[in-house]
Motif scaffolding. Structure first.
Motif, PDB file in Angstrom:
ATOM      1  N   UNK A  44     -26.534  20.084  16.126  1.00 27.03           N
ATOM      2  CA  UNK A  44     -27.524  21.177  16.049  1.00 27.03           C
ATOM      3  C   UNK A  44     -27.392  22.127  17.232  1.00 27.03           C
ATOM      4  N   UNK A  45     -26.147  22.439  17.575  1.00 24.51           N
ATOM      5  CA  UNK A  45     -25.928  23.408  18.642  1.00 24.51           C
ATOM      6  C   UNK A  45     -26.077  22.850  20.040  1.00 24.51           C
ATOM      7  N   UNK A  46     -26.357  21.564  20.155  1.00 26.81           N
ATOM      8  CA  UNK A  46     -26.501  20.948  21.477  1.00 26.81           C
ATOM      9  C   UNK A  46     -25.257  20.149  21.826  1.00 26.81           C
ATOM     10  N   UNK A  75     -39.895   9.708  22.804  1.00 28.67           N
ATOM     11  CA  UNK A  75     -40.506  10.002  21.500  1.00 28.67           C
ATOM     12  C   UNK A  75     -39.450  10.690  20.636  1.00 28.67           C
ATOM     13  N   UNK A  77     -40.106  13.215  18.058  1.00 21.34           N
ATOM     14  CA  UNK A  77     -40.774  14.205  17.213  1.00 21.34           C
ATOM     15  C   UNK A  77     -39.863  15.335  16.770  1.00 21.34           C
ATOM     16  N   UNK A  78     -38.921  15.728  17.604  1.00 20.63           N
ATOM     17  CA  UNK A  78     -38.030  16.826  17.204  1.00 20.63           C
ATOM     18  C   UNK A  78     -37.171  16.400  16.014  1.00 20.63           C
ATOM     19  N   UNK A  81     -39.151  16.234  12.943  1.00 20.33           N
ATOM     20  CA  UNK A  81     -39.418  17.571  12.394  1.00 20.33           C
ATOM     21  C   UNK A  81     -38.216  18.054  11.576  1.00 20.33           C
ATOM     22  N   UNK A  82     -37.007  17.714  12.026  1.00 21.66           N
ATOM     23  CA  UNK A  82     -35.809  18.077  11.252  1.00 21.66           C
ATOM     24  C   UNK A  82     -35.798  17.348   9.904  1.00 21.66           C
ATOM     25  N   UNK A  84     -38.386  16.324   8.280  1.00 26.51           N
ATOM     26  CA  UNK A  84     -39.444  16.940   7.482  1.00 26.51           C
ATOM     27  C   UNK A  84     -38.925  18.199   6.783  1.00 26.51           C
ATOM     28  N   UNK A  85     -37.944  18.860   7.421  1.00 25.07           N
ATOM     29  CA  UNK A  85     -37.365  20.079   6.852  1.00 25.07           C
ATOM     30  C   UNK A  85     -36.204  19.750   5.920  1.00 25.07           C
ATOM     31  N   UNK A  86     -36.012  18.483   5.628  1.00 29.62           N
ATOM     32  CA  UNK A  86     -35.014  18.102   4.644  1.00 29.62           C
ATOM     33  C   UNK A  86     -33.654  17.751   5.213  1.00 29.62           C
ATOM     34  N   UNK A  87     -33.549  17.723   6.546  1.00 30.39           N
ATOM     35  CA  UNK A  87     -32.258  17.402   7.148  1.00 30.39           C
ATOM     36  C   UNK A  87     -31.990  15.898   7.107  1.00 30.39           C
ATOM     37  N   UNK A  95     -36.854  13.102  22.295  1.00 34.12           N
ATOM     38  CA  UNK A  95     -37.357  14.390  22.764  1.00 34.12           C
ATOM     39  C   UNK A  95     -37.009  14.639  24.226  1.00 34.12           C
ATOM     40  N   UNK A  96     -37.163  13.626  25.066  1.00 32.36           N
ATOM     41  CA  UNK A  96     -36.814  13.790  26.486  1.00 32.36           C
ATOM     42  C   UNK A  96     -35.314  14.056  26.629  1.00 32.36           C
ATOM     43  N   UNK A  98     -33.430  15.330  24.470  1.00 32.54           N
ATOM     44  CA  UNK A  98     -33.207  16.675  23.953  1.00 32.54           C
ATOM     45  C   UNK A  98     -33.416  17.717  25.043  1.00 32.54           C
TER      46      UNK A  98
ATOM     47  N   UNK B  95     -42.244  19.415  21.049  1.00 34.75           N
ATOM     48  CA  UNK B  95     -41.078  18.682  20.552  1.00 34.75           C
ATOM     49  C   UNK B  95     -40.848  18.913  19.056  1.00 34.75           C
ATOM     50  N   UNK B 124     -39.891  23.631   2.244  1.00 36.03           N
ATOM     51  CA  UNK B 124     -39.940  22.247   2.739  1.00 36.03           C
ATOM     52  C   UNK B 124     -41.352  21.881   3.171  1.00 36.03           C
TER      53      UNK B 124
END
Lengths: 320, 320
Positions: A44-46, A75, A77-78, A81-82, A84-87, A95-96, A98, B95, B124
């Protein structure tokens, strides 16, 4: 020892454990860890460089020792969230973690060297030792398997090391260069010992040795180079070392593990449970000094005991 | 109404509240929200587009209504990790928010349009309405202040809107283009009303109108264009609207707010607390139809009442 600098060559978790033991058993500021970056990859660009992060988190007391990777109190959460968006997120970044990877990627994008970024992160985390990526150029571990070619993380994480490996290549290694910092550490006249950590010989140690000049520097090194076996009792402590050895028709023994990079070792530490291997070493690697120790590193005292054994063994070899 | 499509033109929080009210008061799938992207910016390599995210989170029930921005149940571990590494993080990304921004940035990097990414995210999240960025080209709101020039977020977040604004420019707007989706929505023969949400006239509505052709399309639009005042009782509900009006020597009144974009409005809704403004409107904007409503939107019923008032007012204007 009159000379006092020590280099550890390391991959991820096992190497970080021994680095932590070394940093505790010696003046931590005299320790330089040269770290595999063949596992580095983009998600994801990281820009994610797991072995450096494992060292950063372990040496600063931030590692999650129960989970065995990543940071404590992490944690997710990021990544959720991905999802949740279907990824279909198969590469889990906390998260830390990240946050750190965001900053590293942003600094790389503006032209900073991975070496400088890693130095700054280590300082910010209060790490007294020097952490050096094996090089500043991208090197990517590629696995040729019976069913096709894989990037390291695709094979390791997404395919759970299942595809059988036929060949390992380090894309980019031929044009990589030792950084000034790696060179200075290897050719430091104050260098007392090089410890090759119990990391995967194919995936963690081989890419470091693939950086042009690095293997030869270890062969020529006046300080003793001491390897620590990644194989104990016919199995690897962690990771796919044993499966890979079997795949290459190499017996899963400490002797065979040592043979993989025998040219760089002056001494080798096998586990005390494997002392029956000693005659094998004498027969197959007659020039290699071998000793036994508890290599399991189940807690900090055990890490320190193994580090102490490696330092003492190197000291003894230097005096021979 | 026989025609049934509605467009809302919106910035962030205030516009999202009214969009939520509209989506509840009508068939949500008939609502298209055209969203300001002048606040979009890059932070640590991530493309952040706050007004779109506010709409995504608000319309899907994911917004943190207490904090007033961002997602509910959010954590801040990534930004805290950056602070731990010595970064002066003034732009706070949660996050979960980070996860969404990672994916958007990665998709933009591979050439996807912001319009398509936003559509996929809205789907989504189960949002029935259509969320459209005002355009797919980068437009950046720049503030010329008495003490120098600022990017929007530098002024808004880092400098807390303190520097006094002399001029606002939308860098990139002159070469931006209405997307096919924005054009189709504006020229839809089934369009019943356009609601200009109570967003900052300088920073949220003006950038949308700066997209070539968009302002003219609203002027020419056969459907009534109804504005909702961002000013109530001599103050703005939220954000720096009032300070900016004072800085431009514009009286902080609903009448003056309406005058800023009077050419696009067929009707205007002022707050019922400001009914003493009505003679002012008659005198200064004699062609503009004006009505009063409770514009405060303190909860969902209040959002729905204002949405209903706007829809009914547009309906009445269409029948005149």
């Amino acid at each position: 020892m009159s000379r006092k600098k020590v280099i550890a060559v390391s991959g991820g978790v096992g190497g970080a454990k021994l680095s932590q033991g070394l940093a505790a058993e010696m003046d931590a500021s005299d320790l330089t860890v040269i770290i595999n970056t063949g596992d580095d990859s983009w998600h994801y660009g990281l820009f994610v460089t797991p072995d450096i992060d494992t060292q950063l988190y372990t040496l600063s007391g931030r590692a999650d020792l129960d989970r065995g990777w990543g940071r404590s109190g992490e944690t997710w959460n990021a990544m959720n969230a991905l999802r949740e968006l279907g990824e279909d997120v198969w590469f889990n970044l906390g998260d830390k973690d990240l946050g750190l990877n965001l900053l590293r990627t942003a600094r790389l994008a503006r032209g900073d060297r991975l070496t400088d970024i890693t130095r700054d992160f280590a300082r910010a985390f209060g790490i007294a030792s020097t952490l050096l990526p094996m090089c500043d150029q991208p090197v990517s571990t590629q696995l040729r398997c019976t069913d096709g070619d894989y990037d390291f993380h695709d094979w390791f994480v997404a395919h759970k090391t299942k595809p059988e490996v036929r060949d390992v290549r380090f894309r980019g290694a031929e044009t990589a260069e030792m950084s000034g910092e790696v060179r200075a550490a290897l050719f430091d006249p104050d260098l007392a010992a090089v410890i090759i950590c119990p990391s995967n010989p194919y995936l963690s140690i081989a890419p470091v040795l693939a950086v042009p000049g690095l293997q030869q520097a270890l062969i020529d090194c006046p300080a003793p180079v001491v390897g620590v076996t990644p194989v104990v009792g016919g199995a690897a402590i962690k990771g796919p070392t044993a499966e890979m050895m079997r795949g290459f028709d190499v017996p899963v023994t400490a002797t065979s593990a040592a043979e993989l990079h025998a040219d760089i070792f002056d001494g080798y530490i096998i586990d005390e449970r494997d002392s029956d291997q000693l005659p094998d070493f004498t027969r197959r690697l007659p020039d290699l000094a071998v000793t036994t120790a508890d290599t399991m590193m189940v807690d900090l005292p055990a890490k320190r005991r193994l580090a102490r054994a490696a330092l003492d063994f190197a000291d003894e070899l230097a005096r021979r």
